[in-house]
Write a protein that holds these residues in place. Structure first.
Motif, PDB file in Angstrom:
ATOM      1  N   ARG A  57       0.647  -1.162  -0.104  1.00  0.00           N
ATOM      2  CA  ARG A  57      -0.147   0.031   0.085  1.00  0.00           C
ATOM      3  C   ARG A  57       0.938   1.390  -0.303  1.00  0.00           C
ATOM      4  O   ARG A  57       0.360   2.299  -0.478  1.00  0.00           O
ATOM      5  CB  ARG A  57      -0.787   0.001   1.405  1.00  0.00           C
ATOM      6  N   TYR A  58       2.098   1.097   0.530  1.00  0.00           N
ATOM      7  CA  TYR A  58       3.005   2.368   0.630  1.00  0.00           C
ATOM      8  C   TYR A  58       4.125   2.329  -0.207  1.00  0.00           C
ATOM      9  O   TYR A  58       4.900   3.335  -0.110  1.00  0.00           O
ATOM     10  CB  TYR A  58       3.282   2.664   2.094  1.00  0.00           C
ATOM     11  N   LYS A  59       3.963   1.500  -1.508  1.00  0.00           N
ATOM     12  CA  LYS A  59       5.009   1.269  -2.157  1.00  0.00           C
ATOM     13  C   LYS A  59       5.481   2.720  -3.040  1.00  0.00           C
ATOM     14  O   LYS A  59       6.512   2.978  -3.211  1.00  0.00           O
ATOM     15  CB  LYS A  59       4.906   0.272  -3.454  1.00  0.00           C
ATOM     16  N   THR A 102      -6.414   9.865  12.640  1.00  0.00           N
ATOM     17  CA  THR A 102      -6.515   8.636  11.664  1.00  0.00           C
ATOM     18  C   THR A 102      -6.645   9.045  10.182  1.00  0.00           C
ATOM     19  O   THR A 102      -7.222   9.939  10.048  1.00  0.00           O
ATOM     20  CB  THR A 102      -7.799   7.713  11.828  1.00  0.00           C
ATOM     21  N   GLY A 103      -5.757   8.613   9.447  1.00  0.00           N
ATOM     22  CA  GLY A 103      -6.112   8.654   7.795  1.00  0.00           C
ATOM     23  C   GLY A 103      -5.516   9.897   7.598  1.00  0.00           C
ATOM     24  O   GLY A 103      -5.541  10.526   6.292  1.00  0.00           O
ATOM     25  N   THR A 104      -4.414  10.597   8.316  1.00  0.00           N
ATOM     26  CA  THR A 104      -3.882  12.037   7.990  1.00  0.00           C
ATOM     27  C   THR A 104      -2.817  11.804   7.190  1.00  0.00           C
ATOM     28  O   THR A 104      -1.900  12.609   6.735  1.00  0.00           O
ATOM     29  CB  THR A 104      -3.680  12.877   9.113  1.00  0.00           C
ATOM     30  N   GLY A 105      -2.191  10.448   7.250  1.00  0.00           N
ATOM     31  CA  GLY A 105      -0.811  10.361   6.151  1.00  0.00           C
ATOM     32  C   GLY A 105       0.348  10.003   7.030  1.00  0.00           C
ATOM     33  O   GLY A 105       1.532  10.112   6.605  1.00  0.00           O
ATOM     34  N   LYS A 106       0.095   9.540   8.531  1.00  0.00           N
ATOM     35  CA  LYS A 106       1.469   9.148   9.221  1.00  0.00           C
ATOM     36  C   LYS A 106       2.145   8.202   8.669  1.00  0.00           C
ATOM     37  O   LYS A 106       3.436   8.252   8.342  1.00  0.00           O
ATOM     38  CB  LYS A 106       1.140   9.195  10.685  1.00  0.00           C
ATOM     39  N   THR A 107       1.550   6.918   8.467  1.00  0.00           N
ATOM     40  CA  THR A 107       2.412   6.185   7.890  1.00  0.00           C
ATOM     41  C   THR A 107       2.919   6.149   6.578  1.00  0.00           C
ATOM     42  O   THR A 107       4.159   5.836   6.114  1.00  0.00           O
ATOM     43  CB  THR A 107       1.446   4.711   8.073  1.00  0.00           C
ATOM     44  N   PHE A 108       2.276   6.818   5.799  1.00  0.00           N
ATOM     45  CA  PHE A 108       2.727   7.191   4.550  1.00  0.00           C
ATOM     46  C   PHE A 108       3.821   8.241   4.529  1.00  0.00           C
ATOM     47  O   PHE A 108       5.153   7.841   3.535  1.00  0.00           O
ATOM     48  CB  PHE A 108       1.658   8.053   3.702  1.00  0.00           C
ATOM     49  N   GLN A 109       3.814   9.147   5.294  1.00  0.00           N
ATOM     50  CA  GLN A 109       5.094  10.066   5.707  1.00  0.00           C
ATOM     51  C   GLN A 109       6.105   8.950   6.105  1.00  0.00           C
ATOM     52  O   GLN A 109       7.414   9.193   5.836  1.00  0.00           O
ATOM     53  CB  GLN A 109       4.896  11.093   6.529  1.00  0.00           C
ATOM     54  N   SER A 195       1.784   7.886  16.127  1.00  0.00           N
ATOM     55  CA  SER A 195       0.793   7.717  16.943  1.00  0.00           C
ATOM     56  C   SER A 195      -0.672   8.458  16.778  1.00  0.00           C
ATOM     57  O   SER A 195      -0.505   9.686  16.435  1.00  0.00           O
ATOM     58  CB  SER A 195       1.104   8.090  18.512  1.00  0.00           C
ATOM     59  N   ASN A 196      -1.526   8.067  16.831  1.00  0.00           N
ATOM     60  CA  ASN A 196      -2.719   8.723  16.627  1.00  0.00           C
ATOM     61  C   ASN A 196      -3.388   9.395  18.090  1.00  0.00           C
ATOM     62  O   ASN A 196      -4.561   9.694  18.158  1.00  0.00           O
ATOM     63  CB  ASN A 196      -3.849   8.358  15.704  1.00  0.00           C
ATOM     64  N   VAL A 197      -2.713   9.074  18.998  1.00  0.00           N
ATOM     65  CA  VAL A 197      -3.059   9.458  20.387  1.00  0.00           C
ATOM     66  C   VAL A 197      -2.966  10.982  20.402  1.00  0.00           C
ATOM     67  O   VAL A 197      -1.890  11.524  19.931  1.00  0.00           O
ATOM     68  CB  VAL A 197      -2.228   9.021  21.566  1.00  0.00           C
ATOM     69  N   ARG A 228      -7.808  10.739   4.926  1.00  0.00           N
ATOM     70  CA  ARG A 228      -8.015  10.737   3.353  1.00  0.00           C
ATOM     71  C   ARG A 228      -8.739   9.258   2.822  1.00  0.00           C
ATOM     72  O   ARG A 228      -8.921   9.253   1.756  1.00  0.00           O
ATOM     73  CB  ARG A 228      -6.317  10.699   3.232  1.00  0.00           C
ATOM     74  N   ARG A 229      -8.886   8.349   3.692  1.00  0.00           N
ATOM     75  CA  ARG A 229      -9.315   7.166   3.350  1.00  0.00           C
ATOM     76  C   ARG A 229     -11.051   7.572   3.175  1.00  0.00           C
ATOM     77  O   ARG A 229     -11.562   6.791   2.288  1.00  0.00           O
ATOM     78  CB  ARG A 229      -9.210   6.092   4.297  1.00  0.00           C
ATOM     79  N   ARG A 230     -11.481   8.396   3.694  1.00  0.00           N
ATOM     80  CA  ARG A 230     -12.991   8.816   3.766  1.00  0.00           C
ATOM     81  C   ARG A 230     -13.124   9.955   2.390  1.00  0.00           C
ATOM     82  O   ARG A 230     -14.317   9.880   2.182  1.00  0.00           O
ATOM     83  CB  ARG A 230     -13.611   9.193   4.939  1.00  0.00           C
TER      84      ARG A 230
HETATM   85  N1  LIG Z   1       0.500  12.601   0.703  1.00  0.00           N
HETATM   86  C1  LIG Z   1      -0.247  11.515   0.387  1.00  0.00           C
HETATM   87  N2  LIG Z   1      -0.430  11.345  -1.055  1.00  0.00           N
HETATM   88  C2  LIG Z   1      -1.350  10.495  -1.357  1.00  0.00           C
HETATM   89  N3  LIG Z   1      -2.029   9.434  -0.686  1.00  0.00           N
HETATM   90  C3  LIG Z   1      -1.738   9.749   0.586  1.00  0.00           C
HETATM   91  C4  LIG Z   1      -0.886  10.663   1.006  1.00  0.00           C
HETATM   92  N4  LIG Z   1      -0.933  10.589   2.737  1.00  0.00           N
HETATM   93  C5  LIG Z   1      -1.623   9.425   2.819  1.00  0.00           C
HETATM   94  N5  LIG Z   1      -2.080   8.961   1.874  1.00  0.00           N
HETATM   95  C6  LIG Z   1      -3.209   7.701   1.674  1.00  0.00           C
HETATM   96  O1  LIG Z   1      -4.065   7.831   2.534  1.00  0.00           O
HETATM   97  C7  LIG Z   1      -4.402   6.744   3.144  1.00  0.00           C
HETATM   98  C8  LIG Z   1      -4.149   6.847   4.816  1.00  0.00           C
HETATM   99  O2  LIG Z   1      -2.806   7.111   5.204  1.00  0.00           O
HETATM  100  P1  LIG Z   1      -1.951   6.544   6.342  1.00  0.00           P
HETATM  101  O3  LIG Z   1      -2.148   5.188   6.260  1.00  0.00           O
HETATM  102  O4  LIG Z   1      -0.525   7.098   6.119  1.00  0.00           O
HETATM  103  O5  LIG Z   1      -2.759   7.348   7.443  1.00  0.00           O
HETATM  104  P2  LIG Z   1      -2.571   7.460   8.874  1.00  0.00           P
HETATM  105  O6  LIG Z   1      -2.322   8.787   9.457  1.00  0.00           O
HETATM  106  O7  LIG Z   1      -1.308   6.386   9.165  1.00  0.00           O
HETATM  107  O8  LIG Z   1      -3.722   6.656   9.644  1.00  0.00           O
HETATM  108  P3  LIG Z   1      -4.148   5.667  10.837  1.00  0.00           P
HETATM  109  O9  LIG Z   1      -3.779   6.697  12.105  1.00  0.00           O
HETATM  110  O10 LIG Z   1      -5.223   5.311  10.776  1.00  0.00           O
HETATM  111  O11 LIG Z   1      -2.954   4.619  10.966  1.00  0.00           O
HETATM  112  C9  LIG Z   1      -3.326   5.693   2.948  1.00  0.00           C
HETATM  113  O12 LIG Z   1      -3.981   4.796   1.799  1.00  0.00           O
HETATM  114  C10 LIG Z   1      -2.250   6.481   2.232  1.00  0.00           C
HETATM  115  O13 LIG Z   1      -1.551   5.671   1.131  1.00  0.00           O
END
Ligand SMILES: Nc1ncnc2c1ncn2[C@@H]1O[C@H](COP(=O)(O)OP(=O)(O)OP(=O)(O)O)[C@@H](O)[C@H]1O
Ligand SMILES: [Mg+2]
Length: 235
Positions: A57-59, A102-109, A195-197, A228-230
């Motif tokens: 998912r994060y490739k 949740t879903g703000t892109g932490k794991t992505f970054q 962390s999402n705390v 972002r997921r929603r």
């Molecule tokens: N800058 C970005 N550009 C494109 N897609 C993104 C970006 N940031 C995040 N995403 C996508 O949005 C989704 C949510 O991002 P991510 O998994 O990083 O959220 P998270 O903050 O880690 O959420 P959680 O707290 O639930 O773990 C993922 O599918 C990710 O690939």
């Protein structure tokens, strides 16, 4: 041999054309006194092992947040060139704490930062896992040496511990968090935590002593925005 390695390096780099690697010209690198054969071999190894550490998912994830980019710069500056190859290797440096809902892109970054280091050609030997998976691998059970598992994560040059504070807390979880954070803190080993705390609740959730160390050792980045997921904005 040389050519096939160079082609493989190019194929990893092609997916991230906006990132300029530290070494682009191998003969110029050689002229600066480094062994380009070893540098090419090491660079390909960095790209391949990092790619393996990044889940599907994060490739394509890339670090875009300015504070995350600034942290990467700090790590790169602190990484010293290996004696023979001249390839930079991460040793010690600041850590990164990515907070946000949740879903703000932490794991992505987080994965994006690991990828970027590899495209730059910096050896960080990353280990990455949701922290709950680290607990699961460590759980005392038959024929598992929990201490060995702990050490494999604790020692790694760059650790990405995703989702701190998400698992149900227990004394054992608190102890693992404390030992892992303290190990990295004492040795100033760079670690990416997410962390999402909410920041104000971090101490209550993961313990004041763990939170205190995190605040000192990390550059803290708070990501904002909707899930972002929603939003259908997910990659
Ligand atoms: N800058 C970005 N550009 C494109 N897609 C993104 C970006 N940031 C995040 N995403 C996508 O949005 C989704 C949510 O991002 P991510 O998994 O990083 O959220 P998270 O903050 O880690 O959420 P959680 O707290 O639930 O773990 C993922 O599918 C990710 O690939
Ligand atoms: Mg996440």
């Amino acid at each position: 041999m040389h050519d096939s390695r160079l082609e493989a390096i190019a194929s990893y780099r092609d997916a991230f054309p906006h990132i300029t690697p530290l070494i682009t010209d191998w003969s110029a690198h050689e002229n600066q006194g480094a062994d380009s054969f070893h540098a090419i071999k090491e660079t390909l190894g960095i790209l391949a092992t990092t790619d393996q550490a990044i889940p599907l998912r994060y490739k394509r994830a890339d670090a875009t947040d300015p504070q995350v980019l600034a942290w990467i710069d700090e790590l790169v500056e602190g990484a010293s060139p290996a004696r023979v190859s001249g390839v930079r290797k991460v040793s010690t440096g600041p850590s990164l704490l990515l907070l946000g809902p949740t879903g703000t892109g932490k794991t992505f970054q987080g994965y994006g930062a690991i990828r970027r280091l590899s495209i730059l050609g910096v050896n960080a030997s990353p280990s990455a896992a949701p922290i709950a998976d680290i607990y699961a691998k460590m759980r005392p059970r038959h024929q598992v040496d929990s201490e060995e598992v702990f050490e494999s994560y604790a020692h790694t040059p760059l650790l990405f511990a995703d989702d701190l504070g998400a698992a149900k807390t227990s004394e054992w979880v608190e102890e693992v968090n404390m030992r892992l954070v303290n190990y990295r803190y004492d040795r100033q080993l760079p670690t990416i935590f997410t962390s999402n705390v909410p920041p104000k609740e971090l101490g209550a959730k993961i313990g004041e002593r763990v939170a205190s160390r995190l605040i000192e050792m990390c550059r803290t980045v708070v990501l904002k925005g909707d899930d972002r997921r929603r939003q259908g904005r997910a990659a």
